[in-house]
Design a protein around this motif. Structure first.
Motif, short mmCIF file in Angstrom:
data_model
loop_
_atom_site.label_atom_id
_atom_site.label_comp_id
_atom_site.label_asym_id
_atom_site.label_seq_id
_atom_site.Cartn_x
_atom_site.Cartn_y
_atom_site.Cartn_z
N LEU A 13 0.81 -1.21 0.00
CA LEU A 13 0.00 0.00 0.00
C LEU A 13 0.84 1.27 0.00
O LEU A 13 0.34 2.35 -0.28
CB LEU A 13 -0.94 0.01 1.20
CG LEU A 13 -1.97 -1.13 1.22
CD1 LEU A 13 -2.77 -1.09 2.51
CD2 LEU A 13 -2.88 -1.04 0.02
N THR A 14 2.12 1.16 0.32
CA THR A 14 2.98 2.34 0.35
C THR A 14 3.71 2.50 -0.97
O THR A 14 3.89 1.53 -1.72
CB THR A 14 4.02 2.22 1.48
OG1 THR A 14 4.77 1.02 1.27
CG2 THR A 14 3.38 2.19 2.83
N TYR A 15 4.14 3.72 -1.23
CA TYR A 15 4.96 3.97 -2.42
C TYR A 15 6.15 4.81 -2.01
O TYR A 15 5.95 5.85 -1.38
CB TYR A 15 4.15 4.69 -3.50
CG TYR A 15 4.97 4.88 -4.76
CD1 TYR A 15 5.11 3.83 -5.66
CD2 TYR A 15 5.63 6.07 -5.01
CE1 TYR A 15 5.88 3.98 -6.79
CE2 TYR A 15 6.41 6.23 -6.14
CZ TYR A 15 6.52 5.18 -7.04
OH TYR A 15 7.30 5.31 -8.15
N PRO A 16 7.35 4.41 -2.29
CA PRO A 16 7.68 3.15 -2.94
C PRO A 16 7.46 1.97 -1.98
O PRO A 16 7.39 2.15 -0.77
CB PRO A 16 9.16 3.31 -3.29
CG PRO A 16 9.69 4.27 -2.27
CD PRO A 16 8.55 5.20 -1.94
N ASN A 17 7.37 0.78 -2.55
CA ASN A 17 7.14 -0.41 -1.73
C ASN A 17 8.26 -0.58 -0.71
O ASN A 17 9.42 -0.31 -0.99
CB ASN A 17 7.08 -1.66 -2.61
CG ASN A 17 5.80 -1.70 -3.42
OD1 ASN A 17 4.81 -1.09 -3.05
ND2 ASN A 17 5.83 -2.41 -4.51
N LYS A 18 7.87 -1.05 0.49
CA LYS A 18 8.84 -1.21 1.57
C LYS A 18 9.40 -2.63 1.66
O LYS A 18 10.33 -2.87 2.38
CB LYS A 18 8.19 -0.85 2.91
CG LYS A 18 7.79 0.60 3.02
CD LYS A 18 7.36 0.99 4.41
CE LYS A 18 6.09 0.28 4.84
NZ LYS A 18 5.56 0.77 6.10
#
Length: 184
Positions: free
Chosen positions: A141-146
């Motif tokens: 769900l975050t950008y950039p991917n964690k």
């Protein structure tokens, strides 16, 4: 399809794939799959008895039972990859039962999938085919991917669901790889 038809299909340029002979590793040093694979490979190991029982369950189920080979249907859709990305063209497989039924009818040794997929059908199918449950998923769900693996269940949860084995993903080198690998 016969051996000759396969060679013709791949054309002469690829014929060396079928005539290759390894000269560096003696055949006698390889542990080849066999009906005694568990005893030959794992009996002298430090694997506990439940693990050996689960391995035997995996290797002795399906159309390849007792051969030392495995055929596992892996379906890792849902949180991480989205079922829509995989099943939009064949929506019948949005239904978890159809995924497991495909593995059963295909004679697979096991079906590997998420808690959500396997939990929906565990009471009906866990005694018919071994389950391999994926414990975690990447949080996208975050950008950039964690590349942060989120645990969706425990080994105990998988065991209570009737699973023969568990699987997990660890993104080595990510900021969270140390934390996510300890939870497994």
């Amino acid at each position: 399809m016969t051996y000759q038809q396969i060679i013709e299909l791949l054309e002469k340029d690829n014929e060396d794939l079928f005539s290759y002979a390894c000269k560096k590793i003696p055949k006698e040093t390889l542990q080849l799959p066999s009906s005694h694979f568990i005893e030959d490979v794992f009996l002298a190991s430090n694997r506990n008895l439940q693990t050996l029982r689960s391995l035997r369950q995996l290797f002795n189920h399906g159309r390849l039972a007792g051969t030392g080979y495995l055929s596992i249907l892996p379906v890792d859709q849902g949180v991480e990859h989205s079922a829509g990305a995989s099943f939009a063209k064949n929506p019948l497989y949005f239904d978890p039962e159809n995924i497991v039924r495909l593995a059963v009818e295909g004679g697979c040794n096991a079906v590997a999938s998420t808690f959500g997929v396997l939990a929906m059908v565990a009471r009906k199918y866990a005694h018919q085919i071994p389950f391999i449950v994926k414990l975690n998923h990447n949080e996208l769900l975050t950008y950039p991917n964690k590349f942060d693996q989120v645990m969706f269940g425990t080994v105990r949860d998988a065991w209570n669901m009737g699973a023969a084995a568990v699987g997990a993903t660890i993104y080595f080198g990510s900021a969270a790889d140390n934390r996510s690998s300890k939870g497994i």
